[in-house]
Design a protein around this motif. Structure first.
Motif, mmCIF file in Angstrom:
data_model
loop_
_atom_site.group_PDB
_atom_site.id
_atom_site.type_symbol
_atom_site.label_atom_id
_atom_site.label_comp_id
_atom_site.label_asym_id
_atom_site.label_seq_id
_atom_site.Cartn_x
_atom_site.Cartn_y
_atom_site.Cartn_z
ATOM 1 N N ILE A 291 0.859 -1.674 0.110
ATOM 2 C CA ILE A 291 0.117 0.234 -0.023
ATOM 3 C C ILE A 291 1.129 1.137 -0.003
ATOM 4 C CG2 ILE A 291 -1.938 1.219 1.242
ATOM 5 C CD1 ILE A 291 -2.630 -1.449 2.582
ATOM 6 N N ILE A 292 2.323 1.026 1.032
ATOM 7 C CA ILE A 292 2.838 2.270 0.980
ATOM 8 C C ILE A 292 3.447 2.912 -0.705
ATOM 9 C CG2 ILE A 292 4.884 3.360 1.727
ATOM 10 C CD1 ILE A 292 4.006 1.772 4.808
ATOM 11 N N LYS A 293 3.556 1.700 -1.243
ATOM 12 C CA LYS A 293 4.413 1.640 -2.419
ATOM 13 C C LYS A 293 3.812 2.049 -3.155
ATOM 14 C CE LYS A 293 7.615 -0.895 -5.948
ATOM 15 N NZ LYS A 293 7.652 -2.267 -6.074
ATOM 16 N N ILE B 192 2.350 9.531 -6.709
ATOM 17 C CA ILE B 192 3.602 11.291 -6.535
ATOM 18 C C ILE B 192 3.384 11.252 -8.462
ATOM 19 C CG2 ILE B 192 4.692 12.492 -6.533
ATOM 20 C CD1 ILE B 192 5.205 11.392 -3.713
ATOM 21 N N PRO B 193 4.318 10.514 -9.059
ATOM 22 C CA PRO B 193 4.495 10.240 -10.334
ATOM 23 C C PRO B 193 3.625 10.768 -11.629
ATOM 24 C CG PRO B 193 5.434 8.676 -9.990
ATOM 25 C CD PRO B 193 4.657 9.232 -8.295
ATOM 26 N N VAL B 194 2.787 9.928 -11.275
ATOM 27 C CA VAL B 194 0.981 9.268 -11.934
ATOM 28 C C VAL B 194 0.470 11.036 -12.359
ATOM 29 C CG1 VAL B 194 -0.935 8.580 -12.619
ATOM 30 C CG2 VAL B 194 1.431 6.944 -11.478
ATOM 31 N N VAL C 37 -0.026 13.145 -14.674
ATOM 32 C CA VAL C 37 -1.286 13.947 -15.616
ATOM 33 C C VAL C 37 -1.114 15.597 -15.694
ATOM 34 C CG1 VAL C 37 -3.511 14.319 -14.320
ATOM 35 C CG2 VAL C 37 -2.671 11.860 -14.368
ATOM 36 N N SER C 38 -0.105 16.046 -14.734
ATOM 37 C CA SER C 38 -0.872 18.230 -14.001
ATOM 38 C C SER C 38 0.751 18.144 -16.259
ATOM 39 C CB SER C 38 0.164 18.499 -13.099
ATOM 40 O OG SER C 38 1.673 17.882 -13.647
ATOM 41 N N GLY D 223 2.650 24.740 -8.602
ATOM 42 C CA GLY D 223 2.524 25.071 -7.381
ATOM 43 C C GLY D 223 1.025 25.300 -6.841
ATOM 44 N N SER D 224 0.107 26.267 -7.840
ATOM 45 C CA SER D 224 -1.396 25.965 -7.088
ATOM 46 C C SER D 224 -1.947 25.177 -6.983
ATOM 47 C CB SER D 224 -1.411 27.005 -8.071
ATOM 48 O OG SER D 224 -0.928 28.353 -8.828
ATOM 49 N N ALA D 225 -1.612 23.926 -7.995
ATOM 50 C CA ALA D 225 -2.377 23.105 -7.855
ATOM 51 C C ALA D 225 -2.088 21.960 -6.538
ATOM 52 C CB ALA D 225 -2.286 21.846 -9.168
ATOM 53 N N LEU D 226 -1.164 21.286 -6.205
ATOM 54 C CA LEU D 226 -0.936 21.038 -4.639
ATOM 55 C C LEU D 226 -1.869 21.942 -4.087
ATOM 56 C CD1 LEU D 226 3.034 20.472 -5.178
ATOM 57 C CD2 LEU D 226 1.628 18.998 -5.254
ATOM 58 N N GLN D 227 -2.204 22.707 -3.843
ATOM 59 C CA GLN D 227 -2.242 23.774 -3.161
ATOM 60 C C GLN D 227 -4.433 23.804 -2.959
ATOM 61 O OE1 GLN D 227 -1.299 27.639 -2.297
ATOM 62 N NE2 GLN D 227 0.916 27.323 -3.215
#
Length: 305
Positions: A5-7, A13-15, A19-20, A69-73
């Protein structure tokens, strides 16, 4: 299981970064945002001011870093159509799409499991051929055509069900059936093939030789061991339903994420498009993870490395 699950969560994150990047590129190649947001009477000075305000005068890599940066927020921009932040608008429509997806999946499961089992048990009989034929027809019929035919029959001719909108269960029946019929047809074929493979296993023959009742053999021994392919398609189809109900939601004017996304694409409201794509991608990732975990619960022999 915990390590898996952790993996899997780390692989998100890279996916999402990919996508971004895709969303960022698509927004830039679909047209000039400034031209879409300003009226035709806008002057060159107006264009320059808005271009600077949106940061479009910066190099592309700087624009992407700012966007990321905006998307992460949770900030995907402001919808110029609604004049509000895009993400809350998307999340506001999500429950309606979730409701429709759950109803469609329940209908598909209720239809597919008994028909698939019956088709496998009655292999090469008239019953099997009839169920298989209906499944092929159900899968072949386009959703938009099915929705229109249901509206014409149940709403226009009989006046039994509402044409569109979201309300009580009577509003949910037609769009849920429209979405569920194709998935149910596909699941019926999958349940049949899975059951046929299981029914030929040695332990099924052993259970028969012990004199167990056919119902016990089919449901306890055969169907349970044939559930993994069914769980796979349920998980994949359900996540796709959340963001893939565009045509059905449009036909029935269902106020879900699909209808919002169609409207945003038609009006070039890219803030809504960006937020919708991110939310859908996250739902698909979580859905796939939950599907993998369910394998371990159904079959303890499965191990994740």
């Amino acid at each position: 299981m915990k390590g898996y699950i952790i993996k899997s969560l780390l692989q998100v994150i890279p996916v999402l970064l990919l996508v971004s990047l895709i969303v960022f590129i698509l927004v830039r190649v679909t047209g000039d945002p400034v031209a879409l947001m300003l009226p035709e009477t806008a002057t060159a000075e107006d264009r320059a001011v808005l271009t600077e305000a949106l940061g479009l005068d910066q190099p592309l890599y700087k624009q992407y870093i700012t966007f990321l940066g905006s998307a992460l927020q949770g900030d995907f921009g402001t919808s110029f159509r609604y004049g509000e932040s895009a993400l809350p608008l998307v999340l506001e429509r999500l429950p309606a799409s979730f409701e429709l997806a759950v109803a469609a999946m329940i209908f598909a499961i209720i239809m597919a499991i008994p028909l698939g089992i019956l088709s496998a048990v009655k292999r090469n009989t008239f019953t099997d051929l009839l169920i298989s034929g209906i499944s092929v027809i159900g899968k072949a019929m386009p959703n938009f055509w099915m929705g229109i035919m249901l509206i014409l029959f149940f709403s226009v001719m009989l006046g039994a069900l509402p044409v569109s909108g979201r309300g009580g269960i009577e509003h949910l029946l037609l769009p849920a059936f429209t979405l569920g019929i194709g998935i149910g047809a596909q699941m019926t074929r999958l349940v049949r093939s899975s059951m046929l493979e299981i029914l030929n296993q040695d332990y099924i023959l052993t259970a028969k030789s012990k004199g167990l009742r056919p119902f016990i053999i089919i449901m306890k021994h055969a169907f349970r061991n044939g559930l993994i392919p069914v769980v796979t398609i349920v998980g994949l189809q359900f996540t796709s339903l959340i963001g893939g109900t565009l045509i059905t939601e449009t036909v029935f004017a269902w106020p879900g994420l699909g209808q919002l996304l169609v409207t945003a694409v038609n009006t070039h409201d890219m803030a809504i498009v960006q937020a919708s794509v991110f939310v859908i991608a996250l739902i698909v990732i979580i859905g796939n993870l939950l599907t993998d975990i369910s394998y371990r619960l159904l079959d303890p022999r499965i191990r994740y490395s």
